[in-house]
Design a protein around this motif. Structure first.
Motif: not given
Length: 118
Positions: A57-70
């Motif tokens: 779950v943590r890795n999925r949230v981190r990936r989603r946030l990275r995509h949004l911040v990009a």
């Protein structure tokens, strides 16, 4: 995906942004923005604690946030540090909710930054 040149990696940079940066809280995340020298690219980093969920779950949230911040990295001032800390609600939040919370936090942080310089 967030470019490698824009990733925050050093612990000291995370600490500086969280302790000295401006803060904008939202239900699913908290954003911290710290200005530094103007000669470098803006850097973004993520804090996703165990309270958010297990490793998957943590890795999925981190990936989603990275995509949004990009998608918003070009809005950040040169030399700035952005740290996004996920709250436990980020694990169950949909894409639109995370995107809206990030957009709202960035708006507040950038508005404060421009007021602070004027």
């Amino acid at each position: 995906m967030l470019p490698s040149d824009n990733r925050l990696r050093r612990r000291a940079d995370f600490t500086q942004a969280v302790r000295r940066g401006r803060r904008a809280g939202r239900p699913t995340l908290v954003g911290y923005l710290q200005r530094r020298d103007l000669d470098s690219e803006p850097l973004a980093g993520f804090i996703v604690a165990r309270t958010v969920g297990n490793a998957v779950v943590r890795n999925r949230v981190r990936r989603r946030l990275r995509h949004l911040v990009a998608m918003h990295i070009d809005r950040l001032p040169r030399g700035s540090l952005l740290v996004v800390r996920a709250n436990p609600g980020a694990a169950t939040a949909g894409h639109d909710e995370l995107a809206a919370d990030l957009e709202s936090a960035l708006e507040r942080l950038l508005r404060r930054q421009s007021k602070g310089r004027a």
